[in-house]
Design an enzyme around this catalytic site. Structure first.
Site, PDB file in Angstrom:
ATOM      1  N   GLU A  55     -41.853  29.977  50.778  1.00  0.00           N
ATOM      2  CA  GLU A  55     -40.832  29.267  51.542  1.00  0.00           C
ATOM      3  C   GLU A  55     -40.149  30.199  52.556  1.00  0.00           C
ATOM      4  O   GLU A  55     -39.899  29.825  53.696  1.00  0.00           O
ATOM      5  CB  GLU A  55     -39.771  28.686  50.602  1.00  0.00           C
ATOM      6  CG  GLU A  55     -40.310  27.710  49.573  1.00  0.00           C
ATOM      7  CD  GLU A  55     -40.638  28.371  48.256  1.00  0.00           C
ATOM      8  OE1 GLU A  55     -40.355  27.783  47.206  1.00  0.00           O
ATOM      9  OE2 GLU A  55     -41.203  29.499  48.273  1.00  0.00           O
ATOM     10  N   ALA A 157     -73.809  32.280  30.264  1.00  0.00           N
ATOM     11  CA  ALA A 157     -75.009  31.834  30.983  1.00  0.00           C
ATOM     12  C   ALA A 157     -76.114  31.624  29.964  1.00  0.00           C
ATOM     13  O   ALA A 157     -76.336  32.465  29.083  1.00  0.00           O
ATOM     14  CB  ALA A 157     -75.429  32.869  32.023  1.00  0.00           C
TER      15      ALA A 157
END
Length: 368
Positions: A55, A157
């Site tokens: 911001e 994997a």
């Protein structure tokens, strides 16, 4: 029409925030866009802890154009003093008239108080635009704030027939080069990577990030090593002065070896346990106390099973290679005793599949 406009600018803010994902721990990744008269007058994102918040970056770029503008921000503006001043006061002081936040900040120091402060000052507020993407973007932060321990992603994997190695133990390479580069991108996002001593003894891995990009970082290496078997000539020990290494051992480990490892840059943390098993809850608690918000688990079948059994895994990333190797004794990705009935199987949430090169990447959440 306003809904479409709000979503457009919020997506822009989310894209900005994503640039710093994995770099802001223990803070959230936040993006902000200031819009006035249909034009972007300022934007920014939080780059890392201790630097200006998104911001403030946007307000600085907007200058006087911030007066009368709408602020789109991916997380509720803070209202407390931390390493930086509260963003709410800066927003109010520069005359922003409307704030659209994607989601409330779960931090007890904020938790709706930021929005309340803005409303008290007469700023129009709205919360909930693209809320789910905003939550996913900061899933590490949300878990860390709520439970004080890291968000755990289990990555493995395997071949199409569910093997992580041949019956001889060979596993190089199951997945393609594209999938392996994807794993290095995962490492680049996480604060720490964890394996068991079995993986170290079998593969002698480096556990670093190998990417040809400017903002590359190596995660903290966390080794689960109850008996302190870490070889002194391993790649991990050899590189521990360049990349942080934390070894968890039980108090029955070898004190002399621990001293040698410490001298070579390895931190050894002894838990109050005995034997070949570590208290995984205590491991995650300690990592949380060190400000580790995200942990990538790249262990073997036994650690995967133990972490799942204790419900310590939040997300799973399964790389599936179109290969078949067979073998009754070839290991699968999850060992342990397993379930007796199909009705007891872990059911996953929000399952997604994408193709990467010849392989498939399955992503899912445990949703305990």
């Amino acid at each position: 029409m306003q809904q479409i406009i709000d979503e457009y600018y919020m997506q822009r803010a989310l894209n900005l925030a994503a640039r710093a994902r994995g770099r802001t721990s223990p803070n959230p990744a936040v993006g902000a866009v200031l819009v006035k008269d249909g034009q972007v007058v300022g934007e920014g994102y939080h780059r890392q802890a201790g630097t200006p918040h998104a911001e403030v970056m946007a307000l600085q770029k907007a200058g006087e154009n911030a007066r009368g503008a709408t602020l789109y921000v991916t997380l509720e503006p803070c209202c407390h003093f931390g390493r930086t001043p509260p963003c709410c006061e800066a927003v109010i002081n520069q005359g922003v008239v409307r704030v659209v936040a994607a989601i409330l900040d779960p931090n007890p120091l904020v938790a709706g108080q930021g929005i309340a402060r803005l409303q008290k000052a007469g700023v129009s507020t709205e919360v909930g635009i693209l809320q789910e993407p905003a939550r996913r973007l900061n899933e590490f932060y949300f878990k860390y704030i709520r439970e004080g321990r890291p968000f755990v992603t289990l990555k493995t994997a395997m071949t199409l027939d569910g093997k992580i190695a041949t019956h001889t133990g060979d596993s190089r390479w199951i997945s393609s080069e594209a999938a392996r580069e994807y794993v290095h991108r995962l490492r680049n996002l996480h604060d720490a990577i964890m394996v068991g001593i079995g993986t170290v003894l079998a593969d002698d891995p480096q556990l670093n990030t190998r990417l040809n990009i400017e903002e590359r970082r190596d995660p903290l290496r966390v080794i689960l090593d109850p008996g302190l078997q870490l070889p002194l000539d391993s790649k991990i020990v050899a590189s521990s002065r360049e990349q942080g290494t934390l070894v968890f051992a039980n108090r029955t480990g070898e004190p002399e070896k621990a001293k040698i490892l410490e001298e070579r840059g390895v931190e050894v943390f002894s838990l109050e346990g005995e034997g070949p098993v570590l208290d995984l809850d205590l491991v995650l608690k300690e990592l949380g106390q060190r400000g580790i918000c995200s942990l990538l688990l790249e262990g073997g079948a036994e650690i995967n099973a133990a972490m799942l059994e204790k419900r310590l895994v939040d997300k799973l990333i399964w790389v599936i290679a179109p290969k078949i190797i067979g073998g009754k004794t070839a290991p699968g990705p999850v060992a342990g005793p397993g379930r007796q009935l199909m009705s007891e199987a872990l059911r996953l949430d929000d399952v997604q599949m994408e193709k990467l090169g010849p392989d498939f990447i399955l992503t899912a959440y445990t949703g305990w």
